[in-house]
Enzyme design. Sequence first.
Site, PDB file in Angstrom:
ATOM      1  N   ASP A  40       0.620  -1.202  -0.015  1.00 56.51           N
ATOM      2  CA  ASP A  40      -0.073   0.074   0.150  1.00 56.51           C
ATOM      3  C   ASP A  40       0.848   1.460   0.146  1.00 56.51           C
ATOM      4  O   ASP A  40       0.579   2.285  -0.686  1.00 56.51           O
ATOM      5  CB  ASP A  40      -0.977  -0.033   1.163  1.00 56.51           C
ATOM      6  CG  ASP A  40      -2.019  -1.215   1.099  1.00 56.51           C
ATOM      7  OD1 ASP A  40      -2.272  -1.720   0.019  1.00 56.51           O
ATOM      8  OD2 ASP A  40      -2.585  -1.328   2.159  1.00 56.51           O
ATOM      9  N   GLU A 121     -18.434  -2.324   8.440  1.00 52.33           N
ATOM     10  CA  GLU A 121     -18.428  -3.723   8.517  1.00 52.33           C
ATOM     11  C   GLU A 121     -17.027  -4.064   8.654  1.00 52.33           C
ATOM     12  O   GLU A 121     -15.944  -3.484   8.007  1.00 52.33           O
ATOM     13  CB  GLU A 121     -18.913  -4.104   7.056  1.00 52.33           C
ATOM     14  CG  GLU A 121     -20.363  -3.633   6.634  1.00 52.33           C
ATOM     15  CD  GLU A 121     -20.764  -4.036   5.416  1.00 52.33           C
ATOM     16  OE1 GLU A 121     -19.787  -4.578   4.499  1.00 52.33           O
ATOM     17  OE2 GLU A 121     -21.555  -3.721   5.035  1.00 52.33           O
ATOM     18  N   LYS A 123     -13.621  -5.684   7.773  1.00 54.98           N
ATOM     19  CA  LYS A 123     -13.165  -6.375   6.630  1.00 54.98           C
ATOM     20  C   LYS A 123     -12.337  -7.573   6.798  1.00 54.98           C
ATOM     21  O   LYS A 123     -11.414  -7.688   7.409  1.00 54.98           O
ATOM     22  CB  LYS A 123     -12.175  -5.204   5.861  1.00 54.98           C
ATOM     23  CG  LYS A 123     -11.654  -5.343   4.547  1.00 54.98           C
ATOM     24  CD  LYS A 123     -10.941  -4.134   4.215  1.00 54.98           C
ATOM     25  CE  LYS A 123     -10.209  -4.626   2.806  1.00 54.98           C
ATOM     26  NZ  LYS A 123      -9.499  -5.324   2.694  1.00 54.98           N
ATOM     27  N   ASP A 125     -10.158 -10.961   6.020  1.00 54.81           N
ATOM     28  CA  ASP A 125      -9.047 -11.064   5.035  1.00 54.81           C
ATOM     29  C   ASP A 125      -9.324 -12.398   4.222  1.00 54.81           C
ATOM     30  O   ASP A 125      -8.416 -13.431   4.755  1.00 54.81           O
ATOM     31  CB  ASP A 125      -7.712 -10.907   5.840  1.00 54.81           C
ATOM     32  CG  ASP A 125      -6.410 -10.598   5.017  1.00 54.81           C
ATOM     33  OD1 ASP A 125      -6.837 -10.252   4.004  1.00 54.81           O
ATOM     34  OD2 ASP A 125      -5.486 -10.665   5.585  1.00 54.81           O
ATOM     35  N   ARG A 144     -13.153 -12.447  -8.240  1.00 56.75           N
ATOM     36  CA  ARG A 144     -13.154 -10.860  -8.528  1.00 56.75           C
ATOM     37  C   ARG A 144     -12.570 -10.775  -9.868  1.00 56.75           C
ATOM     38  O   ARG A 144     -12.899 -10.067 -10.862  1.00 56.75           O
ATOM     39  CB  ARG A 144     -12.387 -10.303  -7.384  1.00 56.75           C
ATOM     40  CG  ARG A 144     -12.209  -8.737  -8.160  1.00 56.75           C
ATOM     41  CD  ARG A 144     -11.068  -8.141  -7.101  1.00 56.75           C
ATOM     42  NE  ARG A 144     -11.579  -8.150  -5.909  1.00 56.75           N
ATOM     43  CZ  ARG A 144     -12.568  -7.165  -5.409  1.00 56.75           C
ATOM     44  NH1 ARG A 144     -13.066  -6.292  -6.180  1.00 56.75           N
ATOM     45  NH2 ARG A 144     -12.891  -7.111  -4.267  1.00 56.75           N
ATOM     46  N   GLU A 181     -16.914 -12.455   1.364  1.00 55.32           N
ATOM     47  CA  GLU A 181     -15.730 -12.886   1.191  1.00 55.32           C
ATOM     48  C   GLU A 181     -15.688 -14.274   1.650  1.00 55.32           C
ATOM     49  O   GLU A 181     -16.443 -14.774   2.488  1.00 55.32           O
ATOM     50  CB  GLU A 181     -14.973 -12.093   2.345  1.00 55.32           C
ATOM     51  CG  GLU A 181     -13.634 -11.973   2.457  1.00 55.32           C
ATOM     52  CD  GLU A 181     -12.975 -10.908   1.476  1.00 55.32           C
ATOM     53  OE1 GLU A 181     -14.010 -10.294   0.600  1.00 55.32           O
ATOM     54  OE2 GLU A 181     -11.753 -10.894   1.244  1.00 55.32           O
ATOM     55  N   TYR A 233     -21.677  -9.276   1.891  1.00 63.07           N
ATOM     56  CA  TYR A 233     -21.928  -7.974   2.323  1.00 63.07           C
ATOM     57  C   TYR A 233     -22.413  -7.009   1.376  1.00 63.07           C
ATOM     58  O   TYR A 233     -22.525  -5.908   1.566  1.00 63.07           O
ATOM     59  CB  TYR A 233     -20.386  -7.440   2.719  1.00 63.07           C
ATOM     60  CG  TYR A 233     -19.418  -7.567   2.034  1.00 63.07           C
ATOM     61  CD1 TYR A 233     -19.204  -7.282   0.599  1.00 63.07           C
ATOM     62  CD2 TYR A 233     -18.169  -8.430   2.309  1.00 63.07           C
ATOM     63  CE1 TYR A 233     -18.108  -7.457  -0.022  1.00 63.07           C
ATOM     64  CE2 TYR A 233     -17.169  -8.879   1.586  1.00 63.07           C
ATOM     65  CZ  TYR A 233     -17.080  -8.227   0.337  1.00 63.07           C
ATOM     66  OH  TYR A 233     -16.060  -8.573  -0.429  1.00 63.07           O
ATOM     67  N   LYS A 297     -19.270   2.254   4.405  1.00 67.23           N
ATOM     68  CA  LYS A 297     -20.248   2.534   3.316  1.00 67.23           C
ATOM     69  C   LYS A 297     -21.451   3.451   3.620  1.00 67.23           C
ATOM     70  O   LYS A 297     -21.697   3.201   4.647  1.00 67.23           O
ATOM     71  CB  LYS A 297     -20.928   1.066   2.975  1.00 67.23           C
ATOM     72  CG  LYS A 297     -19.980   0.122   2.628  1.00 67.23           C
ATOM     73  CD  LYS A 297     -20.629  -1.126   2.203  1.00 67.23           C
ATOM     74  CE  LYS A 297     -19.853  -2.296   1.823  1.00 67.23           C
ATOM     75  NZ  LYS A 297     -20.355  -3.675   1.726  1.00 67.23           N
ATOM     76  N   LYS A 321      -7.601   0.595   6.998  1.00 67.69           N
ATOM     77  CA  LYS A 321      -7.032  -0.779   7.343  1.00 67.69           C
ATOM     78  C   LYS A 321      -6.121  -0.532   8.437  1.00 67.69           C
ATOM     79  O   LYS A 321      -5.594   0.424   8.958  1.00 67.69           O
ATOM     80  CB  LYS A 321      -6.053  -0.969   5.965  1.00 67.69           C
ATOM     81  CG  LYS A 321      -6.798  -1.559   4.764  1.00 67.69           C
ATOM     82  CD  LYS A 321      -5.894  -1.982   3.722  1.00 67.69           C
ATOM     83  CE  LYS A 321      -5.615  -3.317   3.605  1.00 67.69           C
ATOM     84  NZ  LYS A 321      -4.845  -3.830   2.495  1.00 67.69           N
ATOM     85  N   CYS A 415      28.635 -26.462  10.910  1.00 69.81           N
ATOM     86  CA  CYS A 415      27.283 -27.055  11.188  1.00 69.81           C
ATOM     87  C   CYS A 415      27.376 -27.361  12.759  1.00 69.81           C
ATOM     88  O   CYS A 415      28.318 -28.057  13.280  1.00 69.81           O
ATOM     89  CB  CYS A 415      27.435 -28.193  10.367  1.00 69.81           C
ATOM     90  SG  CYS A 415      25.773 -29.462  10.895  1.00 69.81           S
ATOM     91  N   CYS A 418      27.515 -31.645  12.922  1.00 71.50           N
ATOM     92  CA  CYS A 418      28.833 -32.215  12.534  1.00 71.50           C
ATOM     93  C   CYS A 418      30.116 -31.637  12.235  1.00 71.50           C
ATOM     94  O   CYS A 418      31.075 -32.063  12.156  1.00 71.50           O
ATOM     95  CB  CYS A 418      28.383 -33.129  11.180  1.00 71.50           C
ATOM     96  SG  CYS A 418      28.401 -32.197   9.830  1.00 71.50           S
ATOM     97  N   CYS A 433      24.338 -27.312   5.667  1.00 65.14           N
ATOM     98  CA  CYS A 433      25.532 -28.169   5.936  1.00 65.14           C
ATOM     99  C   CYS A 433      25.518 -29.092   4.560  1.00 65.14           C
ATOM    100  O   CYS A 433      24.540 -29.862   4.408  1.00 65.14           O
ATOM    101  CB  CYS A 433      25.198 -28.975   7.276  1.00 65.14           C
ATOM    102  SG  CYS A 433      25.992 -30.208   7.397  1.00 65.14           S
ATOM    103  N   CYS A 439      26.328 -35.965   8.025  1.00 68.74           N
ATOM    104  CA  CYS A 439      25.845 -35.195   9.098  1.00 68.74           C
ATOM    105  C   CYS A 439      24.772 -35.926   9.642  1.00 68.74           C
ATOM    106  O   CYS A 439      23.781 -36.170   9.330  1.00 68.74           O
ATOM    107  CB  CYS A 439      25.237 -33.948   8.568  1.00 68.74           C
ATOM    108  SG  CYS A 439      24.673 -32.631   9.717  1.00 68.74           S
TER     109      CYS A 439
HETATM  110 ZN    ZN Z   1      26.106 -30.999   9.560  1.00 64.86          ZN
END
Ligand code: ZN
Length: 674
Positions: A40, A121, A123, A125, A144, A181, A233, A297, A321, A415, A418, A433, A439
Amino acid sequence: MKKTESLAFERILKLRKELEEHNRRYYIDNKPLISDFDYDIMMNELITLEKRYPQFSSEVSPSVVVGSDVHNQNTGSQFVQAAHRYPMLSISNTYDKAELSVFDERVRKILQVNNVNYACELKIDGTAICLTYIQGKLIRAVTRGDGSVGDDVTRNVLKINAIPRVLSGSGFPDEFEVRGEIFMPWKSFDELNLKREENEEELFANPRNAASGSLKLIDSEEIGKRGLKAIFYHVLYDQEMNYTSHCQLLESARAWGLPTSPYVTLCNSIEQVSAFLDFWDVERTSLPYPTDGVVIKVDNLLDQKILGNTSKSPRWATAYKFKPEQALSRVVSVDFQVGRTGAVTPVANLEPVLLSGTTVKRATLHNLDQIKSLDLHINDMVFVEKGGEIIPKITAVDLSRRDSIVFPVVFPQNCPDCGTPLVREESEAKYYCPNQFGCPTQIKAKFLHFCSRKAMDILAGEATINQMFEKGYISFLSDLYKITEEQLLSLQGWKERAADRFLQSVEKSKNAPFSKVLFALGIRFVGETTAKSLSRHFGSIDGIISASREELLQVEDIGEKMADSITAYFREPSNVSLISDLKRLGINFEEKSSGNSKSNKLAGLNIVISGVFSISRDEMKSVIEAHSGKSVSSVTSTTSYLLTGENPGPSKLQKAKQLGVQIISEAELMAIIG
Ligand SMILES: [Zn+2]
């Protein structure tokens, strides 16, 4: 062009390009790279620049064009596109309350009134959907899309229990559209990602991507299991009805049997709207589903008509938002974990804190770059957010709260398990690693995965694998098939019976279907579903080994990341020699179609398939091949049949009619192969 002007133009072009790329990732791939908030901010910068330099405005700028979720042809859309009867606009949004006052002033000025009633209302997600009901029956569901054309997902929406197929109430218009939604509650989202993590499938970044990804599933049976919900809605219709208020209309929609939000509130001033926002900015954390703002609205339907729309959004509505939900906590220490694939992931241990309904004690740091860019130190206070991962992520360090005593995070060069020096591949941010055959953590995890029930189903749990490994009985997966009874009896607590059962399960695993063997190999990103698609598509391990990246991308569910990982796996000589070892030991590397359904009834026939069937398209191809038919991709004069399911592609249909190719249905095919 002046210097400042040309700089602005450059910036505008750059922003448009980046926003288009983010749109694609967001709407089509369902894998956003940046947060909505960052998106945004970029969009706002573009809009501001385009306003200041109108000479550079463009009708195809992302600031004008609504982002589209429609799968294009080259992504292999399985859905027919449908035009919206009334354009589906997106709503302008802001994070800034001052802009709400500007919105209110503009509305009052156009309507020439002092006070306006606003319906507020939450919103949710999720992903927007438009349903058409005729005589109370759900007949169409369209996404949509780009606002004028969307994907027809009726078949999938009919599987969502939360959406009524037939309305239970009365008094609804003969024909109407309702928008809302479709969303995934937190609980379902966490369960889905947990399952995907177990299957080594890519996780969904957030519940919204999970919802829209589910809506585009090819396997409609799966969608019913994903716990999707819906809230509506907006109702649209042509016939005369007596509604004057949006809130009243929503109440009626609820009485007709449609799920609507219980929290819609009528506010009679922008100050009341502001109080509603403050209340929900805090209270929303207790809701079982994700919300990201409030839609405001104009309530009077006649006023809505007077206000009308711009090309992109209605003038009678705006969205405020919320910033993403966050928690603040202290970093106690950082662990470095080695995974099955060798990737080393730093994980921060935190003081326990509550976030989106769960107590959080650990947060992922992804990689070294992230630790650096956050400037993270041990003992720092950090902001934590729930992202797509099972464990939340750290988004920022609160420097204003930094103690005088903090310790740098030291990323190991070797690592932690090892001691092998870690490596970093150019294209990747993670350290690995490289000692994949030496290992201990990696090896043990590989064996555990190989033996798991969903893979080869060999009776060996963590303790057994550890013992076998420490005794030096297993270092390559093929060693499991070479273990002797004598060796087994030398394990602590093992008697003859246990040894027999183990050996039986090893023997039995040689009959495991190819898709399970493929999954058991533990190729990165190849989960159960992907393994099934791959084995159906290629039929054998040799087919997969020799497949090019492009050929892999043709397979259902295979994306670029997976294709790369698969080709990388088979480029490694030791993996190829492991497979020939396993083959020699009798493990099944070929897809066997169920014996009794095999026939020659389709011998010599070229069949093109189009549309959606009761089984997946790949399964349908296997059926054709099992009966000796050939599945081909395009309709030509040599095509024997065009086999059509629901929503077949119009161009294939037309071509078949032109060339006089016989068109048959799934039922007709089943009758032929009997
Ligand atoms: Zn390792």
